[in-house]
Design a protein around this motif. Structure first.
Motif, PDB file in Angstrom:
ATOM      1  N   MET A  18      33.086  32.449  42.468  1.00 21.52           N
ATOM      2  CA  MET A  18      32.816  31.495  43.541  1.00 21.52           C
ATOM      3  C   MET A  18      31.358  31.035  43.566  1.00 21.52           C
ATOM      4  N   PHE A  19      30.428  31.997  43.478  1.00 18.87           N
ATOM      5  CA  PHE A  19      29.015  31.679  43.697  1.00 18.87           C
ATOM      6  C   PHE A  19      28.208  31.481  42.411  1.00 18.87           C
ATOM      7  N   LEU A  20      28.593  32.156  41.337  1.00 14.25           N
ATOM      8  CA  LEU A  20      27.817  32.087  40.095  1.00 14.25           C
ATOM      9  C   LEU A  20      28.575  31.375  38.972  1.00 14.25           C
ATOM     10  N   HIS A  21      29.833  31.019  39.230  1.00 13.75           N
ATOM     11  CA  HIS A  21      30.677  30.349  38.228  1.00 13.75           C
ATOM     12  C   HIS A  21      30.810  31.190  36.964  1.00 13.75           C
ATOM     13  N   GLU A  22      30.848  32.512  37.137  1.00 12.56           N
ATOM     14  CA  GLU A  22      31.057  33.429  36.017  1.00 12.56           C
ATOM     15  C   GLU A  22      32.534  33.851  36.031  1.00 12.56           C
ATOM     16  N   LEU A  23      33.322  33.229  35.168  1.00  9.22           N
ATOM     17  CA  LEU A  23      34.758  33.488  35.140  1.00  9.22           C
ATOM     18  C   LEU A  23      35.068  34.572  34.107  1.00  9.22           C
ATOM     19  N   PRO A  24      35.771  35.622  34.517  1.00 11.26           N
ATOM     20  CA  PRO A  24      36.113  36.674  33.551  1.00 11.26           C
ATOM     21  C   PRO A  24      37.197  36.200  32.590  1.00 11.26           C
ATOM     22  N   THR A  25      37.159  36.724  31.361  1.00 14.80           N
ATOM     23  CA  THR A  25      38.237  36.446  30.419  1.00 14.80           C
ATOM     24  C   THR A  25      39.480  37.231  30.837  1.00 14.80           C
ATOM     25  N   ARG A  26      40.600  36.934  30.201  1.00 12.16           N
ATOM     26  CA  ARG A  26      41.832  37.650  30.533  1.00 12.16           C
ATOM     27  C   ARG A  26      41.702  39.146  30.245  1.00 12.16           C
ATOM     28  N   TRP A  27      41.037  39.484  29.136  1.00 14.10           N
ATOM     29  CA  TRP A  27      40.866  40.896  28.786  1.00 14.10           C
ATOM     30  C   TRP A  27      39.921  41.584  29.757  1.00 14.10           C
ATOM     31  N   ALA A  28      38.870  40.873  30.182  1.00 15.82           N
ATOM     32  CA  ALA A  28      37.933  41.445  31.153  1.00 15.82           C
ATOM     33  C   ALA A  28      38.636  41.697  32.483  1.00 15.82           C
ATOM     34  N   LEU A  29      39.470  40.742  32.885  1.00 12.06           N
ATOM     35  CA  LEU A  29      40.210  40.898  34.144  1.00 12.06           C
ATOM     36  C   LEU A  29      41.176  42.075  34.053  1.00 12.06           C
ATOM     37  N   LEU A  30      41.836  42.223  32.905  1.00 15.13           N
ATOM     38  CA  LEU A  30      42.729  43.362  32.704  1.00 15.13           C
ATOM     39  C   LEU A  30      41.953  44.674  32.796  1.00 15.13           C
ATOM     40  N   ALA A  31      40.767  44.696  32.187  1.00  8.83           N
ATOM     41  CA  ALA A  31      39.933  45.905  32.227  1.00  8.83           C
ATOM     42  C   ALA A  31      39.551  46.248  33.663  1.00  8.83           C
ATOM     43  N   MET A  32      39.205  45.238  34.456  1.00  9.17           N
ATOM     44  CA  MET A  32      38.827  45.465  35.855  1.00  9.17           C
ATOM     45  C   MET A  32      39.994  46.017  36.660  1.00  9.17           C
ATOM     46  N   VAL A  33      41.186  45.447  36.428  1.00 12.38           N
ATOM     47  CA  VAL A  33      42.373  45.905  37.156  1.00 12.38           C
ATOM     48  C   VAL A  33      42.708  47.346  36.788  1.00 12.38           C
ATOM     49  N   LEU A  34      42.679  47.663  35.498  1.00  8.51           N
ATOM     50  CA  LEU A  34      42.985  49.027  35.055  1.00  8.51           C
ATOM     51  C   LEU A  34      41.994  50.026  35.639  1.00  8.51           C
ATOM     52  N   ALA A  35      40.699  49.696  35.564  1.00 10.01           N
ATOM     53  CA  ALA A  35      39.669  50.607  36.075  1.00 10.01           C
ATOM     54  C   ALA A  35      39.812  50.787  37.585  1.00 10.01           C
ATOM     55  N   THR A  36      40.156  49.697  38.291  1.00 12.86           N
ATOM     56  CA  THR A  36      40.319  49.783  39.745  1.00 12.86           C
ATOM     57  C   THR A  36      41.525  50.639  40.113  1.00 12.86           C
ATOM     58  N   ILE A  37      42.642  50.448  39.408  1.00  7.06           N
ATOM     59  CA  ILE A  37      43.820  51.277  39.668  1.00  7.06           C
ATOM     60  C   ILE A  37      43.493  52.746  39.406  1.00  7.06           C
ATOM     61  N   GLY A  38      42.751  52.991  38.331  1.00 10.92           N
ATOM     62  CA  GLY A  38      42.372  54.362  38.007  1.00 10.92           C
ATOM     63  C   GLY A  38      41.541  55.013  39.087  1.00 10.92           C
ATOM     64  N   VAL A  39      40.533  54.281  39.594  1.00 11.46           N
ATOM     65  CA  VAL A  39      39.667  54.870  40.620  1.00 11.46           C
ATOM     66  C   VAL A  39      40.411  55.000  41.944  1.00 11.46           C
ATOM     67  N   LEU A  40      41.365  54.107  42.208  1.00  8.09           N
ATOM     68  CA  LEU A  40      42.182  54.245  43.420  1.00  8.09           C
ATOM     69  C   LEU A  40      43.039  55.510  43.345  1.00  8.09           C
ATOM     70  N   MET A  41      43.555  55.808  42.167  1.00  2.71           N
ATOM     71  CA  MET A  41      44.353  57.021  41.996  1.00  2.71           C
ATOM     72  C   MET A  41      43.511  58.277  42.205  1.00  2.71           C
ATOM     73  N   LEU A  42      42.230  58.184  41.837  1.00  3.18           N
ATOM     74  CA  LEU A  42      41.326  59.317  42.057  1.00  3.18           C
ATOM     75  C   LEU A  42      40.911  59.438  43.511  1.00  3.18           C
ATOM     76  N   SER A  43      40.951  58.316  44.240  1.00  6.24           N
ATOM     77  CA  SER A  43      40.423  58.294  45.607  1.00  6.24           C
ATOM     78  C   SER A  43      41.490  58.341  46.687  1.00  6.24           C
ATOM     79  N   LEU A  44      42.753  58.275  46.302  1.00  8.39           N
ATOM     80  CA  LEU A  44      43.817  58.200  47.310  1.00  8.39           C
ATOM     81  C   LEU A  44      43.741  59.351  48.304  1.00  8.39           C
ATOM     82  N   PRO A  45      43.972  59.066  49.578  1.00 10.33           N
ATOM     83  CA  PRO A  45      43.960  60.109  50.603  1.00 10.33           C
ATOM     84  C   PRO A  45      45.159  61.029  50.448  1.00 10.33           C
TER      85      PRO A  45
END
Length: 310
Positions: A123-150
């Protein structure tokens, strides 16, 4: 630095930042019990300032940097002020979450920071992630959510996920994401002004941001706390450790922002969770559950992907 060298150096810089931040967090946790949460937060900025100043002077004194000071623009200072303000706001949101019953849920939702960084960077910097970068972000986020779940009893409770605590968690993640965008925006702007060294860009960014944060937080604590700033001066030994490691982490983060896009830096920065988790498990000799092992594996896969595709 430029070219392929920078592509590899930023990874090392982020790994160092995550390691230094793990040490700083450990020092701050013990300091919080002595002086309180907000004074312990101030320590990372106030005690970090001298180290940031010495580092900047060393760059000018022993490096090949031009002796003339950069011409800071209002846009640059605005980006840095935005980052500094949202960094403090994120801390405040986390503090408010601590007062709520479902703090674990808030912490879990705050881990969505990386996906919010990608959104705000677009939105602010016009830095668009590639499809692979977006996949990496989603995987890493799911992983950390699994570690952090209550605890399981809270996972299936609607009130836990639709509460003040969950709102504070999302706000915390959003504020940390916007702080990242502010600091990355400052790095892009100062490069446009002629400072092409990521090391110098990082040093100036930290010095200016921590000066702003030290002044505002310091005045607020002095006026609102009965003992003012005295407790953090009495606990100067551990404050020095927290401040020095905080400065080292911040210098590395800011330098990485000058080398690479915000989303990639924050995604790889999630390795800090792995560092903290491994240290905790090592100290308490606890075994990882199957869910935690899967979460760790997903995180590492995401971090490897974000490095390989850049």
């Amino acid at each position: 630095m430029s070219g392929i060298g920078t592509e590899y150096v930023w990874v090392i810089v982020v790994l160092f930042a995550a390691a230094a931040q793990t040490v700083r967090n450990t020092a701050q946790r013990s300091l919080t019990a002595q002086v309180g949460t907000m004074p312990a937060t101030l320590v990372r900025f106030l005690y970090g300032l001298p180290f940031a100043a010495v580092y900047l002077l060393a760059l000018y004194g022993f490096g090949d940097q031009p002796r003339a000071l950069p011409q800071f623009s209002a846009v640059y200072l605005g980006w840095i002020a935005m980052g500094a303000a949202f960094q403090v706001a994120a801390t405040a949101a986390l503090l408010m979450a601590m007062k709520e019953r479902n703090f674990a849920v808030a912490v879990t939702l705050s881990k969505t920071e990386v996906l919010q960084v990608a959104l705000f960077a677009a939105m602010f910097l016009h830095e668009l992630p590639t499809r692979w970068a977006l996949l990496a972000m989603v995987l890493a986020t799911i992983g950390v959510l699994m570690l952090s779940l209550p605890p399981r009893g809270q996972i299936f409770t609607l009130s836990a996920w639709a509460s003040k605590s969950s709102m504070y968690g999302l706000i915390c993640g959003a504020c940390f994401a916007l702080a990242t965008i502010g600091f990355r925006g400052g790095a892009v702007e100062i490069a446009r002004l002629g400072v092409d060294s990521p090391w110098l860009s990082g040093a100036w960014g930290v010095l200016i941001a921590q000066s702003m944060q030290s002044l505002v937080l310091g005045v607020w604590i002095a006026k609102t706390h009965e003992q003012g700033l005295r407790p953090i001066f009495k606990a100067w030994r551990i404050s020095l450790l927290a401040g020095s490691m905080g400065a080292a982490a911040s210098l590395a983060w800011f330098t990485a922002y000058a080398m690479q896009g915000a989303a990639a830096v924050r995604t790889l920065g999630m390795v800090e969770v792995v560092f903290s988790y491994l240290v905790s498990r090592r100290v308490f000799s606890e075994q990882l559950s199957l869910t935690e092992k899967l979460g760790m594996a997903l995180m590492m896969l995401g971090l490897v992907l974000i490095c390989l595709q850049l």
